[in-house]
Design a protein around this motif. Structure first.
Motif, PDB file in Angstrom:
ATOM      1  N   PHE A  65      39.634  55.605  27.605  1.00 50.21           N
ATOM      2  CA  PHE A  65      38.345  55.324  27.889  1.00 50.21           C
ATOM      3  C   PHE A  65      37.947  56.603  29.061  1.00 50.21           C
ATOM      4  O   PHE A  65      36.575  56.947  29.043  1.00 50.21           O
ATOM      5  CB  PHE A  65      38.079  54.112  28.662  1.00 50.21           C
ATOM      6  CG  PHE A  65      38.277  52.991  27.953  1.00 50.21           C
ATOM      7  CD1 PHE A  65      37.338  52.922  26.596  1.00 50.21           C
ATOM      8  CD2 PHE A  65      39.173  51.909  27.917  1.00 50.21           C
ATOM      9  CE1 PHE A  65      37.490  51.596  25.783  1.00 50.21           C
ATOM     10  CE2 PHE A  65      39.173  50.874  26.976  1.00 50.21           C
ATOM     11  CZ  PHE A  65      38.536  50.918  25.983  1.00 50.21           C
ATOM     12  N   ASN A  66      38.964  57.153  29.581  1.00 50.09           N
ATOM     13  CA  ASN A  66      38.546  58.033  30.696  1.00 50.09           C
ATOM     14  C   ASN A  66      39.648  59.130  30.743  1.00 50.09           C
ATOM     15  O   ASN A  66      40.063  59.659  31.857  1.00 50.09           O
ATOM     16  CB  ASN A  66      38.121  57.419  32.120  1.00 50.09           C
ATOM     17  CG  ASN A  66      39.091  56.597  32.369  1.00 50.09           C
ATOM     18  OD1 ASN A  66      40.276  56.514  31.820  1.00 50.09           O
ATOM     19  ND2 ASN A  66      38.912  55.679  33.161  1.00 50.09           N
ATOM     20  N   ASP A  73      41.903  47.133  28.862  1.00 51.78           N
ATOM     21  CA  ASP A  73      40.813  46.445  29.602  1.00 51.78           C
ATOM     22  C   ASP A  73      39.862  45.857  28.835  1.00 51.78           C
ATOM     23  O   ASP A  73      39.006  46.515  28.204  1.00 51.78           O
ATOM     24  CB  ASP A  73      40.336  47.593  30.341  1.00 51.78           C
ATOM     25  CG  ASP A  73      39.292  47.350  31.422  1.00 51.78           C
ATOM     26  OD1 ASP A  73      38.789  46.261  31.396  1.00 51.78           O
ATOM     27  OD2 ASP A  73      38.686  48.100  32.216  1.00 51.78           O
ATOM     28  N   SER A  75      37.149  44.357  29.419  1.00 50.64           N
ATOM     29  CA  SER A  75      35.719  44.410  29.955  1.00 50.64           C
ATOM     30  C   SER A  75      34.972  45.794  29.224  1.00 50.64           C
ATOM     31  O   SER A  75      33.952  45.908  29.074  1.00 50.64           O
ATOM     32  CB  SER A  75      35.563  44.501  31.308  1.00 50.64           C
ATOM     33  OG  SER A  75      36.113  45.698  31.698  1.00 50.64           O
ATOM     34  N   LYS A  76      36.086  46.555  28.550  1.00 54.05           N
ATOM     35  CA  LYS A  76      35.539  47.769  27.999  1.00 54.05           C
ATOM     36  C   LYS A  76      35.459  47.702  26.308  1.00 54.05           C
ATOM     37  O   LYS A  76      34.908  48.755  25.755  1.00 54.05           O
ATOM     38  CB  LYS A  76      36.171  49.171  28.262  1.00 54.05           C
ATOM     39  CG  LYS A  76      36.265  49.337  29.970  1.00 54.05           C
ATOM     40  CD  LYS A  76      36.525  50.962  30.151  1.00 54.05           C
ATOM     41  CE  LYS A  76      35.940  51.464  31.586  1.00 54.05           C
ATOM     42  NZ  LYS A  76      36.704  50.508  32.665  1.00 54.05           N
ATOM     43  N   LYS A 103      32.260  39.760  30.866  1.00 55.48           N
ATOM     44  CA  LYS A 103      32.715  41.374  30.746  1.00 55.48           C
ATOM     45  C   LYS A 103      32.452  42.013  31.894  1.00 55.48           C
ATOM     46  O   LYS A 103      32.410  43.326  31.808  1.00 55.48           O
ATOM     47  CB  LYS A 103      32.069  41.989  29.466  1.00 55.48           C
ATOM     48  CG  LYS A 103      32.437  41.276  28.155  1.00 55.48           C
ATOM     49  CD  LYS A 103      33.802  41.512  27.612  1.00 55.48           C
ATOM     50  CE  LYS A 103      34.110  41.238  26.267  1.00 55.48           C
ATOM     51  NZ  LYS A 103      35.434  41.522  25.750  1.00 55.48           N
ATOM     52  N   PRO A 152      29.856  48.378  25.648  1.00 51.11           N
ATOM     53  CA  PRO A 152      31.157  48.576  25.656  1.00 51.11           C
ATOM     54  C   PRO A 152      31.300  50.124  24.856  1.00 51.11           C
ATOM     55  O   PRO A 152      30.717  50.173  23.866  1.00 51.11           O
ATOM     56  CB  PRO A 152      31.955  47.447  24.981  1.00 51.11           C
ATOM     57  CG  PRO A 152      30.829  47.148  23.838  1.00 51.11           C
ATOM     58  CD  PRO A 152      29.653  47.067  24.575  1.00 51.11           C
ATOM     59  N   PRO A 153      32.201  50.649  25.434  1.00 55.63           N
ATOM     60  CA  PRO A 153      32.177  52.125  24.631  1.00 55.63           C
ATOM     61  C   PRO A 153      33.164  51.875  23.190  1.00 55.63           C
ATOM     62  O   PRO A 153      33.318  52.751  22.417  1.00 55.63           O
ATOM     63  CB  PRO A 153      33.344  52.935  25.580  1.00 55.63           C
ATOM     64  CG  PRO A 153      33.856  52.068  26.485  1.00 55.63           C
ATOM     65  CD  PRO A 153      32.963  50.804  26.596  1.00 55.63           C
ATOM     66  N   THR A 184      29.035  54.956  20.743  1.00 57.47           N
ATOM     67  CA  THR A 184      29.988  53.860  20.538  1.00 57.47           C
ATOM     68  C   THR A 184      31.183  54.191  19.583  1.00 57.47           C
ATOM     69  O   THR A 184      30.643  54.411  18.103  1.00 57.47           O
ATOM     70  CB  THR A 184      29.239  52.531  20.445  1.00 57.47           C
ATOM     71  OG1 THR A 184      28.195  52.441  21.556  1.00 57.47           O
ATOM     72  CG2 THR A 184      30.384  51.336  20.465  1.00 57.47           C
TER      73      THR A 184
END
Lengths: 309, 401
Positions: A65-66, A73, A75-76, A103, A152-153, A184
């Motif tokens: 994600f990063n 995770d 929540s993502k 989330k 979310p991504p 997304t």
């Protein structure tokens, strides 16, 4: 292409049955990837493992994600399971705010954005009604919103179109395309391949828990040697010579019309030249067969059976 | 496990179920039923005591009637003296409900002490007041016939009072024994009610198909713990309301200080209640997760949740002999610990080490059943299309199912 999700040698058995048998794939950031196969092929098991709902027997799952790969995770990630529902005895807006809150989305923000979504879905007058007051089609829309309200991504949709009426199908497709346009990444599973192939940038075909085909949809189609040729010509002319062309199989024939499958070694250009020299053509189309047929053919060539659940 | 997620689930479940009809109905109905039943029996006994009974007396001894009359003076039983010849007539008056009954005293009766009382319906009679008066009158009558002096008679008839004390000198009263037993019964009922609501709540989430959406945000353990804590608080809240209503109502009839609701009883009771609640809730939630619907195949699961109730079926025996060897053993079997201890604590004075060791056993039981419950819970939740059998539950516990 940068991957947002990477799956390596993922495996899961239930008793003696190998539901997912060492599959590996990556989902490129910002794309729509289809995890396709018949019912019972292992799609839902694979998605549940990615979502951390089922523990895998073996294999690795990584999320980027990063800038670097890390474990799950929740929540993502947005998730719409195949078996889905919401609290029927709870107000529509409260359902959405609670699930977004789980989330990690703050309640005020979630309520505001839920309101915007409900306006767009023409459901705003139902925001303070209990979910059970809504028709099935309306509930499906709310479920869909619940899976993406926290922005979310990455979103996992398991059989997003099953049980939908055609209006909702188109609506969901529209939103999925919108999500992609907004950056997304989407992984969706489906058993009705024809319904989703127009959506997908890349695909992963699965049967009996194993990979059948994978890659960019366009490349898979282009590398598939068979073509479907639909030919219209002067009905007064004799088309019986078509049967003699090597590699050509006639699917449908009547005076002035022939639908054929061609995978001759001479190539499609040679075939078109020959047809043009012997018939007065009024129309001709050449296209790759639909994904479902490519899937069935590939499975058959390997001597396997297509699982029908 | 993330405590933040447990907190979110807790808040949601607590508020959602606080507003649910089941909670409102059980919270309000149970004290209402208790008050009604107490009220009905109170008014029934007091109105029965206020009703006058007309009883005729045929006294063939010739001198017994005044004795009986003096012992019944001021009571609700009014007697009149009649001659033996009137017997037929009296029987008729009893039939016609002009009289409640008539008594026959012959010399022989008075000697043997077996007195005949004639009534319309020999079964439904309230004869306690009459019998007590006859016994006292007859004793005095006999003693006077024997020629005992007034002094001798009052010595011989002095009443006996059995005063029960513990060896440390405390005096026990009936109120201080019964009230805490009543209190522990209320705790037991609350555990069962909120546990069942929890179980069917889990089942409903499974049937609604929301559970997989929840599991995409929180782990099964977060979900389970959030639910257990929420229902624990609901259970405590319910008991608080019941006690407040019950004590306010009871305060109108008795002195609350006599009820024995001391800190030594309340504090350990609360600990065993909360601990027992968490353990049972884990079991209830796990069972709910294995069920497909509330009927059919779920009956076996329904039986499992009865196991912790077993000590309740022996509640009478436990409270009569709270320190018997078998009761002590029961206290150390984790699944029976909370119920047994809840009944023992008010029924006897337990040494601290016995309470502490039973509580330690309960803590082990909690750890064990919450762990087991979480495993079955997380694996059963996704079995949408069938009820999970006990054999499969065994598999879930053993393997990475």
């Amino acid at each position: 292409m940068e991957l947002i999700l990477k799956v390596k040698d993922l495996a899961k058995s239930f008793g003696a049955k190998k539901a997912v048998d060492r599959i590996s794939f990556g989902v490129p950031r910002g794309e729509i990837m289809g995890l396709l196969g018949p019912n019972g092929a292992g799609k839902t098991t694979a998605i549940r493992m990615i979502m951390g709902i089922l523990p895998p027997d073996a294999g690795e799952i990584g999320f980027n994600f990063n800038g670097h790969f890390q474990p799950l995770d929740k929540s993502k990630i947005g998730y719409l399971p195949e078996e889905r529902g919401l609290y029927e005895d709870v107000k529509v807006a409260d359902n959405l705010v609670y699930l977004a809150g789980l989330k990690g989305k703050p309640a005020g923000e979630a309520r505001r954005e839920a309101q915007q979504w409900l306006e767009r879905l023409d459901l705003v007058s139902y925001a303070d009604q209990k979910l059970e007051k809504l028709s099935k089609g309306m509930q499906q829309k709310v479920q869909f919103v619940a899976s993406i309200l926290h922005r979310p991504p990455l979103v996992l949709f398991d059989e997003p179109f099953s049980g939908l009426d055609p209006v909702n199908q188109d609506f969901f497709k529209e939103i999925i395309r919108e999500l992609r346009a907004g950056g997304t990444t989407i992984l969706l599973s489906a058993h009705q391949m024809n319904l989703v192939e127009e959506l997908c940038d890349s695909i992963f075909l699965i049967n009996h828990g194993r990979e059948v085909l994978s890659g960019k949809l366009q490349e898979i189609k282009e590398s598939y040697k068979e073509n479907i040729v639909e030919l219209r010509y002067d009905p007064a002319e004799d088309g019986s010579f078509l049967k003699m062309i090597p590699g050509l199989r006639i699917l449908q024939e009547q005076p002035g019309l022939a639908v054929m499958r061609y995978h001759g070694s001479a190539g499609i250009n040679a075939l078109l030249q020959e047809l043009g020299s012997r018939l007065t053509i009024s129309a001709i189309t050449v296209e790759k067969p639909p994904l479902h047929e490519i899937f069935v053919e590939t499975v058959r060539e390997r001597g396997e059976e297509v699982e029908v659940a | 496990m993330k405590w933040l997620n447990v907190g979110k689930v807790f808040r949601w479940e607590f508020l959602k179920n606080l507003k649910s009809p089941v909670f409102l109905v059980t919270t309000l109905m149970i004290p209402l039923i208790m008050l009604l039943s107490v009220g009905i029996s109170y008014f029934a006994t007091s109105s029965a005591a206020r009703e006058e009974q007309q009883v005729a007396v045929i006294d063939e001894t010739g001198d017994f009637f005044p004795y009986l009359e003096s012992y019944l003076a001021g009571s609700m039983v009014k007697i009149t003296l009649h001659d033996s010849a009137e017997r037929e007539k009296l029987a008729g008056q009893v039939e016609e409900r002009k009289l409640d009954g008539y008594l026959l005293f012959t010399a022989e009766n008075v000697q043997s002490g077996i007195i005949d009382y004639y009534d319309r319906d020999a079964k439904g009679m309230n004869t306690i007041a009459i019998e007590g008066a006859i016994e006292a009158a007859l004793t005095r009558y006999r003693m006077e016939k024997m020629g005992l002096t007034e002094e001798e008679i009052s010595l011989a008839t002095a009443p006996v009072i059995l005063r029960v004390r513990s060896v440390s000198g405390e005096e026990a009263s009936i109120a201080s024994t019964i009230a805490p037993i009543f209190f522990s019964m209320i705790l037991v009922i609350a555990v069962m009610i909120s546990g069942q609501v929890l179980m069917y709540g889990v089942l409903k989430e499974k049937r609604n198909r929301i559970v997989e959406i929840l599991l995409s945000s929180v782990t099964a353990t977060d979900l389970l713990l959030g639910k257990i804590f929420a229902f624990g608080l609901l259970g405590l809240l319910q008991i608080g309301i019941w006690l407040a209503v019950g004590l306010t109502a009871a305060g109108r009839f008795i002195d609350l200080a006599e009820l024995g609701m001391t800190l030594e009883v309340l504090l350990p009771s609360a600990l065993f209640f909360v601990g027992g609640y968490i353990m049972f809730a884990a079991i209830f939630a796990a069972m709910g997760a294995t069920m497909k619907d509330a009927e059919g195949g779920s009956q076996t699961q329904g039986l499992v949740v009865l196991i912790p109730m077993i000590p309740m079926f022996a509640s009478g025996a436990i409270m009569m002999a709270p320190n018997a060897a078998w009761v002590r053993i029961l206290s150390y079997i984790p699944i029976f610990t909370p119920m047994t201890m809840l009944m023992r604590i008010p029924a006897t004075t337990l040494p601290w080490w016995e309470m502490a060791s039973a509580f330690a056993v309960l803590l082990l039981g909690i750890a064990f059943f919450v762990y087991l419950g979480a495993r079955i819970f997380s694996r059963g939740l996704l079995q949408f299309d069938r009820t999970v059998s006990f054999k499969e539950m065994g598999k879930m516990l053993r393997r990475n199912y």
